[in-house]
Enzyme design. Structure first.
Site, PDB file in Angstrom:
ATOM      1  N   GLU A  27     -49.982  46.577 -59.344  1.00  0.00           N
ATOM      2  CA  GLU A  27     -51.009  47.235 -60.155  1.00  0.00           C
ATOM      3  C   GLU A  27     -51.635  48.325 -59.308  1.00  0.00           C
ATOM      4  O   GLU A  27     -51.843  48.141 -58.096  1.00  0.00           O
ATOM      5  CB  GLU A  27     -52.081  46.238 -60.594  1.00  0.00           C
ATOM      6  CG  GLU A  27     -53.240  46.915 -61.337  1.00  0.00           C
ATOM      7  CD  GLU A  27     -54.222  45.963 -62.000  1.00  0.00           C
ATOM      8  OE1 GLU A  27     -54.335  44.812 -61.554  1.00  0.00           O
ATOM      9  OE2 GLU A  27     -54.884  46.393 -62.969  1.00  0.00           O
ATOM     10  N   CYS A 230     -55.753  44.463 -65.432  1.00  0.00           N
ATOM     11  CA  CYS A 230     -56.794  45.045 -66.279  1.00  0.00           C
ATOM     12  C   CYS A 230     -56.521  46.517 -66.531  1.00  0.00           C
ATOM     13  O   CYS A 230     -57.014  47.096 -67.495  1.00  0.00           O
ATOM     14  CB  CYS A 230     -58.153  44.870 -65.634  1.00  0.00           C
ATOM     15  SG  CYS A 230     -58.688  43.169 -65.644  1.00  0.00           S
ATOM     16  N   ASN A 354     -52.852  41.563 -71.307  1.00  0.00           N
ATOM     17  CA  ASN A 354     -53.180  41.008 -69.990  1.00  0.00           C
ATOM     18  C   ASN A 354     -54.485  40.242 -70.094  1.00  0.00           C
ATOM     19  O   ASN A 354     -55.474  40.800 -70.540  1.00  0.00           O
ATOM     20  CB  ASN A 354     -53.358  42.145 -68.982  1.00  0.00           C
ATOM     21  CG  ASN A 354     -53.961  41.657 -67.678  1.00  0.00           C
ATOM     22  OD1 ASN A 354     -53.316  40.938 -66.935  1.00  0.00           O
ATOM     23  ND2 ASN A 354     -55.206  42.031 -67.410  1.00  0.00           N
ATOM     24  N   GLU A 355     -54.474  38.990 -69.732  1.00  0.00           N
ATOM     25  CA  GLU A 355     -55.718  38.200 -69.683  1.00  0.00           C
ATOM     26  C   GLU A 355     -56.514  38.327 -70.966  1.00  0.00           C
ATOM     27  O   GLU A 355     -57.735  38.531 -70.921  1.00  0.00           O
ATOM     28  CB  GLU A 355     -56.607  38.671 -68.530  1.00  0.00           C
ATOM     29  CG  GLU A 355     -56.060  38.375 -67.187  1.00  0.00           C
ATOM     30  CD  GLU A 355     -57.038  38.557 -66.057  1.00  0.00           C
ATOM     31  OE1 GLU A 355     -58.096  39.170 -66.266  1.00  0.00           O
ATOM     32  OE2 GLU A 355     -56.731  38.091 -64.952  1.00  0.00           O
TER      33      GLU A 355
HETATM   34  O1  AHR Z   1     -55.316  41.346 -59.798  1.00  0.00           O
HETATM   35  C1  AHR Z   1     -56.558  41.940 -59.990  1.00  0.00           C
HETATM   36  C2  AHR Z   1     -57.064  41.800 -61.401  1.00  0.00           C
HETATM   37  O2  AHR Z   1     -57.333  40.455 -61.658  1.00  0.00           O
HETATM   38  C3  AHR Z   1     -56.118  42.178 -62.491  1.00  0.00           C
HETATM   39  O3  AHR Z   1     -56.190  43.503 -62.813  1.00  0.00           O
HETATM   40  C4  AHR Z   1     -56.582  41.378 -63.653  1.00  0.00           C
HETATM   41  O4  AHR Z   1     -55.543  41.068 -64.534  1.00  0.00           O
HETATM   42  C5  AHR Z   1     -57.249  40.199 -63.026  1.00  0.00           C
HETATM   43  O5  AHR Z   1     -58.508  40.007 -63.535  1.00  0.00           O
END
Ligand code: AHR
Length: 796
Positions: A27, A230, A354-355
């Site tokens: 990321e 995120c 994601n999440e």
């Molecule tokens: O890995 C860091 C962050 O942690 C990522 O962007 C997110 O998916 C999680 O909250």
């Protein structure tokens, strides 16, 4: 040392396939891409930095004016005649007095640009000028004091044109500068001022930083999840907005036409590392690509694409699959071919969201899932289960996955080492008939040897449950030490150094020695290890109430002993407030006040609570030992949406469970935490919100797994000893008939638990290798205290 135990490995009894179990997650957080893996050395190359990205940015961030001799100039960022409508800004250097030359100088990332003696650098820029066409534009690799290490000159015309030139450096300097300057008169206009080391990973122009990419390749990951995190679901719904959610179509094609983007980690993202490059990198390192796409749903800001406008978002997913896999007769496949890759990228997996939390996402997920499966039934789809290891939204994710027939559920958790030890058996009860787990993000909080050791123990549990766990990757992967958004991280770097953490070497061991099928492994006869002092029976400690960026009134605070029925009023009223300034000065979870203490086994802490102002909710500690060890209920946390039960253990924190709850200002709530042994339930107005168990950590004699690698026939055994004592074992390889076993032993041991790798000592903690030879199918081995050991057993 305790008595000798036996580890039996049944080399003919194969279990679940290990598939693509261990991979990586990339990321662009911590400047992992810009200023990191993406080898561009110029910061703010297209003058697109903007306060939207970050409050202290502007179009000239990382640039300074150059005026040599009596030179005088004025520089400003303009946008009237851009090189491309998506790349609006460029710099105009008005020459007032040419002196010895005027222009601009870039400061790079970290301490500056990295020049190495004898190496070459590819400079490029778009430029035009209004006059003095015979005056060359000089490009200089410089030191901070203006010493010139390399220079090239180009002649610039009145129309935008791309110039490219290779310049060698005569010196090594980590604080380098790049200057572009000229003489004459009129105005010089510049855009996309870029400098790459010629030596990039696989020598690709405009490619990746060789040292960082090599560290990733050296892991030998089975897959790479990207580009977030995120990063993919924070942002506006309009693809044209600067702070738009990540839309992959913005990231392909000529780099000067990729729009500038606000990275949600509060910096500027060039998108120079885009989807084509991600796919190519995956191919280069032999990792299967796992792209994650937004589902038109941003739970943080609660933005959702209306269902009847989901079409383009679903098309993004379908088109991406075509871009990766379609042949040259397809629209997107032909674009891939045009970009230089006629062969498919063989995409097998895709993540949607994601999440994610909330019904809005799961409602939308179904549309994506159905459209993808209808057109590409073989693509495996990954659903989401929120940011935490348990709770209402986690369960909603699993329900959605089962209802939709998702292939995987993405689980994320960042936890204390104690949590990982306590949850070693987490997946033992998971069914092979369910969607598989994609542990898309996990880490224990820290980069010490102890963190790595505990992660290794946990990873043997992931392996042993390969019937249920299909994919797993540590997070985050990369961190530029001067731009930290999140830690711990697997790999740290600056502009000229990179090192792997202890956690990196554990990941590498598991990736290098994964095997293809599990083998049955039994352990017996080991002495019982010493266990942590923490009570396994109850949660005891002080009782506190608090506030977190708000003002709260608690009334009628009571402690109820459920074993005796006794009800004790602790206090009638506590008013508590926390401002931004208090937050800065106090502990992480705001202001708090002690209201009592309990050593009871079964009790409730109850109260009435009203928020007078602010946007978060209520805080109750009910197992508070000290700032490092506590249990706590946060009713109304992140975006005022969540009810979380946290546990702090030896200074590491973690969330035990999460559900939705959004308190309103001015409304009085009846709050109750009920504790029975280690079980915790929370209620708002009598309604159950959280229900979890704070499992106490348990130390096992050894954490072991075994597998077989098809290509070599090698038997692989992993054993992790987290005890503070050596463990003596006899390994028996049933059905391995050989007079001569050759055993490669990879071992991490002999390190203090708090030791870490660093720029100064990048390889303090590494894997060591030795070989052993034995006759027969047994071998005795002493597993040192605090060790990770991998045996690779070959027939002689
Ligand atoms: O890995 C860091 C962050 O942690 C990522 O962007 C997110 O998916 C999680 O909250």
């Amino acid at each position: 040392m305790g008595k000798t135990g036996t580890i039996s490995i049944y080399t003919k009894e194969q279990g679940a396939a290990l598939g693509d179990l261990f991979g990586i997650f990339f990321e662009d957080i911590n400047h992992a891409a810009d200023g990191g893996l993406y080898a561009e050395m110029v910061r703010n190359r297209s003058f697109e930095f903007d306060p939207i990205d970050r409050h202290d940015y502007d179009g000239l961030t990382a640039w300074e004016k150059v005026e040599l001799g009596e030179g005088k100039s004025s520089i400003q960022v303009e946008q009237e005649r851009p090189i491309h409508p998506r790349n609006l800004h460029y710099v105009a250097v008005e020459i007032i007095e040419p002196g010895e030359g005027v222009g601009i100088r870039n400061l790079g990332f970290n301490s500056g640009l990295l020049y190495r003696e004898g190496e070459t650098y590819t400079f490029s820029m778009y430029a035009r000028r209004s006059a003095s066409f015979d005056e060359p534009v000089a490009v200089r690799l410089e030191g901070i004091d203006g010493t010139v290490y390399g220079e090239a000159k180009v002649s610039v015309t009145s129309e935008w044109k791309k110039y490219e030139v290779v310049v060698a450096s005569s010196a090594t300097d980590f604080c380098g500068r790049l200057a572009v300057m000229t003489k004459g008169n009129g105005t010089l206009y510049l855009d996309m001022v870029s400098l790459f080391p010629t030596k990039t990973f696989r020598s690709r122009p405009g490619g990746l930083r060789d040292d960082i990419a090599t560290m990733l390749a050296d892991l030998k990951p089975k897959f790479m999840r990207f580009p977030g995190g995120c990063l993919i679901h924070d942002g506006s719904l309009n693809a044209g907005d600067r702070d738009s959610m990540y839309r992959w179509k913005n990231t392909i094609g000529p780099v000067e036409q990729r729009p500038p983007r606000k990275n949600n980690w509060r910096y500027h993202q060039t998108l120079g590392l885009g989807y084509f490059e991600y796919f190519q990198f995956c191919e280069d390192i032999g990792a299967k690509p796992i792209p994650v796409l937004p589902a038109g749903s941003d739970p943080h800001s609660q933005r959702y694409v209306p269902i009847d406008e989901l079409g383009p978002w679903i098309d993004d997913a379908l088109d991406l699959i075509e871009f990766a896999n379609g042949d040259a007769s397809t629209d997107w496949g032909s674009l891939r071919a045009l970009l230089g890759h006629p062969e498919p990228f063989n995409l097998e997996y895709i993540g949607i969201g994601n999440e994610e939390i909330g019904e809005q996402f799961f409602e939308r997920y179904t549309y994506f899932h159905q459209a993808i499966k209808a057109k590409y039934p073989d693509i495996q789809i990954i659903n989401s289960s929120g940011p935490f290891a348990a709770g209402g939204e986690y369960e909603r994710g699993w329900r959605s996955a089962r209802d939709n027939g998702s292939d995987f559920v993405d689980e994320h958790y960042y936890q204390s080492p104690d949590w990982f030890l306590a949850h070693y058996h987490r997946y033992d009860s998971f069914s092979a008939d369910d969607p598989k787990v994609f542990l898309g993000e996990y880490a224990s909080w820290g980069n010490t040897y102890y963190n790595a050791l505990v992660e290794a123990a946990f990873m043997t549990g992931l392996e042993k449950n390969a019937h249920a766990v299909g994919l797993a990757c540590y997070a985050p992967l990369l961190c530029n030490v001067d731009y930290v958004n999140w830690k711990p991280d697997l790999i740290w770097f600056n502009n000229h150094q990179v090192f792997g953490t202890a956690n990196y070497y554990v990941q590498q061991l598991f990736m290098h020695h994964q095997g293809d099928h599990l083998l049955r492994i039994d352990t017996e006869g080991f002495a019982a290890p010493a266990q942590p002092a923490e009570s396994k029976e109850r949660i005891e400690g002080k009782l506190l109430v608090g506030a977190n960026l708000n003002e709260v009134v608690y009334r009628d605070i009571r402690l109820i002993n459920h074993e005796t029925g006794e009800v004790k009023t602790l206090t009638d009223k506590v008013e508590i407030g926390e401002t931004e300034e208090d937050r800065r000065l106090s502990s992480e979870f705001g202001r708090k006040a002690v209201v009592g203490e309990t050593g009871l086994k079964s009790y409730s802490l109850s109260m009435k609570a009203i928020r007078k102002n602010g946007s978060r909710g209520f805080i109750m500690y009910f197992g508070y030992q000290d700032e490092a060890n506590y249990v706590m209920w946060e009713a109304g946390s992140h975006s005022n949406q969540e009810s979380l039960v946290h546990a702090g253990s030896k200074g590491y924190r973690g969330c035990l469970t999460q559900s939705l709850f959004s308190p309103e200002t001015g409304v009085e709530y009846d709050l109750e935490v009920r504790v029975d042994g280690r079980r915790i339930r929370t209620y708002v107005d009598g309604v159950l919100i959280n229900d979890t168990e704070h499992i106490a950590p348990v130390i096992e004699p050894l954490y072991c797994s075994a597998s077989i690698e098809e290509a070599t026939g090698d038997v692989i055994v992993k054993a992790v000893n987290v005890q503070d004592a050596d463990v003596q074992a006899q390994l028996q390889f049933a059905d391995l008939h050989s007079d001569n076993l050759l055993i490669d032993v990879y071992d991490m041991s002999g390190y203090a638990l708090d030791e870490m790798n660093s720029f100064e000592a990048p390889e303090k903690i590494v894997t060591k290798y030795k070989s052993m030879q034995t006759s027969g199918n047994q071998v005795g081995y002493e597993f040192p205290k605090h060790s990770v050991t991998v045996f690779r057993v070959r027939k002689g």
